[in-house]
Design a protein around this motif. Structure first.
Motif, PDB file in Angstrom:
ATOM      1  N   ASN A 419      -5.707   3.180   0.444  1.00 33.97           N
ATOM      2  CA  ASN A 419      -4.705   4.101  -0.094  1.00 33.97           C
ATOM      3  C   ASN A 419      -5.368   5.328  -0.711  1.00 33.97           C
ATOM      4  OD1 ASN A 419      -3.580   1.168  -0.349  1.00 33.97           O
ATOM      5  ND2 ASN A 419      -1.774   2.498  -0.189  1.00 33.97           N
ATOM      6  N   CYS A 420      -6.055   6.089   0.104  1.00 37.12           N
ATOM      7  CA  CYS A 420      -6.768   7.285  -0.354  1.00 37.12           C
ATOM      8  C   CYS A 420      -6.318   8.510   0.446  1.00 37.12           C
ATOM      9  CB  CYS A 420      -8.276   7.122  -0.212  1.00 37.12           C
ATOM     10  SG  CYS A 420      -9.003   5.898  -1.322  1.00 37.12           S
ATOM     11  N   LEU A 421      -6.335   9.656  -0.217  1.00 37.72           N
ATOM     12  CA  LEU A 421      -6.124  10.939   0.439  1.00 37.72           C
ATOM     13  C   LEU A 421      -7.497  11.534   0.710  1.00 37.72           C
ATOM     14  CD1 LEU A 421      -3.596  13.720  -0.627  1.00 37.72           C
ATOM     15  CD2 LEU A 421      -5.911  14.273   0.121  1.00 37.72           C
ATOM     16  N   LEU A 422      -7.811  11.781   1.997  1.00 40.16           N
ATOM     17  CA  LEU A 422      -9.136  12.244   2.386  1.00 40.16           C
ATOM     18  C   LEU A 422      -9.049  13.579   3.103  1.00 40.16           C
ATOM     19  CD1 LEU A 422     -10.614   8.944   3.919  1.00 40.16           C
ATOM     20  CD2 LEU A 422     -10.721   9.709   1.541  1.00 40.16           C
ATOM     21  N   ALA A 454      -2.578  18.288   1.673  1.00 41.47           N
ATOM     22  CA  ALA A 454      -2.968  18.949   0.423  1.00 41.47           C
ATOM     23  C   ALA A 454      -2.412  18.229  -0.801  1.00 41.47           C
ATOM     24  CB  ALA A 454      -2.482  20.392   0.425  1.00 41.47           C
ATOM     25  N   PRO A 455      -3.275  17.951  -1.782  1.00 43.14           N
ATOM     26  CA  PRO A 455      -2.792  17.337  -3.025  1.00 43.14           C
ATOM     27  C   PRO A 455      -2.062  18.322  -3.938  1.00 43.14           C
ATOM     28  CG  PRO A 455      -5.159  17.679  -3.140  1.00 43.14           C
ATOM     29  CD  PRO A 455      -4.749  18.053  -1.746  1.00 43.14           C
ATOM     30  N   ALA A 472       1.113  15.632  -1.870  1.00 38.99           N
ATOM     31  CA  ALA A 472       1.017  14.583  -0.862  1.00 38.99           C
ATOM     32  C   ALA A 472       0.547  13.265  -1.467  1.00 38.99           C
ATOM     33  CB  ALA A 472       0.057  15.017   0.238  1.00 38.99           C
ATOM     34  N   ALA A 473      -0.068  13.339  -2.656  1.00 40.44           N
ATOM     35  CA  ALA A 473      -0.549  12.129  -3.323  1.00 40.44           C
ATOM     36  C   ALA A 473       0.543  11.412  -4.109  1.00 40.44           C
ATOM     37  CB  ALA A 473      -1.699  12.492  -4.260  1.00 40.44           C
ATOM     38  N   ASN A 503       1.822  12.052 -11.811  1.00 40.42           N
ATOM     39  CA  ASN A 503       2.489  13.330 -11.572  1.00 40.42           C
ATOM     40  C   ASN A 503       3.373  13.726 -12.749  1.00 40.42           C
ATOM     41  OD1 ASN A 503       5.648  13.234 -10.862  1.00 40.42           O
ATOM     42  ND2 ASN A 503       4.710  11.265 -10.265  1.00 40.42           N
ATOM     43  N   MET A 504       3.359  15.016 -13.045  1.00 33.96           N
ATOM     44  CA  MET A 504       4.201  15.615 -14.079  1.00 33.96           C
ATOM     45  C   MET A 504       4.625  16.993 -13.590  1.00 33.96           C
ATOM     46  SD  MET A 504       4.627  13.705 -16.775  1.00 33.96           S
ATOM     47  CE  MET A 504       3.989  12.106 -17.326  1.00 33.96           C
ATOM     48  N   PRO A 505       5.821  17.467 -13.970  1.00 27.95           N
ATOM     49  CA  PRO A 505       6.204  18.832 -13.583  1.00 27.95           C
ATOM     50  C   PRO A 505       5.194  19.845 -14.131  1.00 27.95           C
ATOM     51  CG  PRO A 505       8.086  17.619 -14.453  1.00 27.95           C
ATOM     52  CD  PRO A 505       6.876  16.785 -14.742  1.00 27.95           C
TER      53      PRO A 505
END
Length: 508
Positions: A419-422, A454-455, A472-473, A503-505
């Motif tokens: 479960n990684c964004l690469l 893109a994160p 995307a994360a 995540n936060m606004p």
């Protein structure tokens, strides 16, 4: 003949101009203008000289003017000093009959070296003013400096006239052992938040001892300085979560240049060096800024180096360089390094969970993460990579491929990404048949991978790698690897986000 007359005429002009030794000036009338009305000399440490600051003085009139005096308000007792257009004046404190030509200007360069006892005890500000002329024509420019008292740690001068050094392998480096019973500083192995610490050279923790850093401790390193953990020595960094932007409970390691221009300049100091055999090392809520190598971890003794809630920014070479090390990392953020943000090299045993590794260094040779199982010394040698496990992590940056897996066949090479964004763009299909990068078909090494999405970090240039709900994360993590709180203490929701931040606004 005509040429001779012309040359004679030019010679007369040069002679006349060189004989002029004065200007026709008029007295200053208090109409000078300045590039600023207050010069803020940024924070300095007690008895350590500041950088040089500049004030420009303008004469916008049509006349050459004479300023009868330019002086510091506190006179010869002032802790400030000046040069005025290259002149030293009276000890850098007072200048008489200074001329500024019509429509011209002059430069004043200002420095200070002050003690905290000289400052206002209420706010630790040391102030003075530059006074131009006097009486009805008096004009002032204010001077303001924040003075911090500090504990200074440095190699001692020995009785034979030499300076204390540390034996590191076959070499000796400029450094010293921290003393738990120092007659001046007391216990040098216990870093509190009462005063900042300024370190010159490498401060070594003796074998069998532990260096402890309390929440809120601030440590500033001079050039070519750092901390060394010797064999059987330990370090415990005990920062805690902060409630304000001042990071009041974070432990911070950075260079000793406090001017804003140096806030993000890499390579200002050396490294935190965990040498072969150091033991039971723990880091929590630590920020490392502007080092050459944030952490150098070499072949620790089998105990796990625990790194939690730690940020490492702007390293000239590596954020973390591990060599045959054993590391457990949670909520780590590494941003910008000249070679690699995280380098797990020469084998070892590594687990990283909910970490964000990003690299936007301006170089095609940089990566966010490097993993290998060898060392290219005089005699190349392989070591077993027992495991390199990345769970719920982000590995991203500005380069096409932000991850390198570099395997030599002479040793074990075990790795897994869950479960990684690469970021890995297979440019020109160079890695199409490479068995290490089969993200979609290799279920042994890769599970639930987000590739090249893109994160959307908040602001990479300001080291703000926070994400919001559009990333995307967002909600792409696996609850099996959940760390309940993120790096700044926010509770993670389910399914968790990838990386070190919940995540936060974003602020508007």
């Amino acid at each position: 003949m005509r040429q001779f007359v012309f040359l004679l005429f030019i010679g007369i002009l040069i002679s006349l101009s060189s004989c002029r030794t004065d200007f026709v000036t008029v007295p200053s009338t208090g109409d000078l203008e300045f590039s600023k009305d207050t010069v803020y000399l940024d924070t300095v440490f007690t008895n350590i000289g500041s950088s040089t600051y500049t004030l420009k003085v303008y004469n916008h009139s049509k006349n050459d003017i004479n300023i009868p005096s330019i002086k510091l308000g506190k006179g010869l007792d002032s802790k400030y000093r000046m040069t005025v257009d290259g002149m030293q004046g009276n000890q850098g404190k007072a200048f008489n009959n200074v001329t500024i030509l019509a429509k011209d200007s002059l430069y004043i360069f200002i420095e200070t070296t002050a003690n905290s006892a000289d400052a206002n005890p209420a706010d630790f500000l040391y102030t003075d003013q530059i006074q131009f002329d006097s009486g009805a024509n008096l004009q002032n420019v204010e001077l303001v400096t924040l003075i911090q008292d500090a504990v200074f740690l440095y190699p001692k001068r020995l009785s034979d006239g030499t300076t204390e050094t540390l034996p590191i392998g076959d070499q000796k480096i400029y450094g010293f052992y921290l003393n738990p019973n120092d007659p001046v500083n007391g216990n040098e192995l216990h870093f509190t938040k009462q005063k900042p610490y300024v370190i010159y050279g490498y401060a070594a923790v003796p074998s069998g001892k532990t260096a402890i850093f309390d929440a809120g401790a601030r440590v500033y390193f001079h050039a070519n300085s750092g901390i060394i953990l010797t064999s059987n020595a330990s370090i415990n960094v005990n920062g805690t979560n902060s409630s304000t932007d001042k990071l009041e409970n974070e432990v911070i390691f950075e260079g000793d240049r406090l001017e804003p221009d140096f806030a993000d300049v890499s390579g200002q100091w050396g490294t935190i060096w965990l040498t072969d055999g150091s033991t039971n090392n723990q880091f929590n809520h630590l920020t490392i800024k502007n080092a050459s190598i944030g952490m150098l971890i070499q072949n620790n003794d089998g105990t796990t180096v625990k790194i939690k809630n730690t940020q490492i920014y702007n390293s000239t070479n590596y954020g973390i360089l591990a060599q045959t090390a054993k590391i457990s990392g949670e909520n780590i953020v590494i941003n910008n390094a000249g070679l690699a943000g995280l380098a797990c090299t020469y084998g070892g045993d590594y687990t990283f969970t909910h970490c964000t590794f990003n690299n936007n260094w301006n170089s095609s040779s940089q990566v966010a993460v490097l993993v290998n199982n060898y060392f290219l010394g005089a005699v190349p040698e392989e070591k077993n990579l027992v495991t390199a496990s990345f769970n719920n992590c982000i590995i991203y940056g500005s380069y096409s491929n932000e991850m390198i897996l570099d395997k030599k066949p002479g040793a074990t090479f075990e790795y897994q990404f869950n479960n990684c964004l690469l970021k890995f763009n297979n440019v020109s299909n160079k890695f199409t048949n490479d068995p290490n990068y089969q993200f979609n078909t290799d279920a042994v090494h890769y599970n639930s991978i987000l590739l090249n999405t893109a994160p959307k970090f908040l602001n990479v240039s300001q080291n703000k790698l926070n994400i919001d709900g559009t990333s995307a994360a967002f909600a792409k993590g696996n609850a099996a690897y959940l760390i309940p709180f993120d790096i700044i203490g926010n509770t993670r929701t389910l399914p968790p986000d990838l990386g070190a931040y919940q995540n936060m606004p974003f602020p508007k």
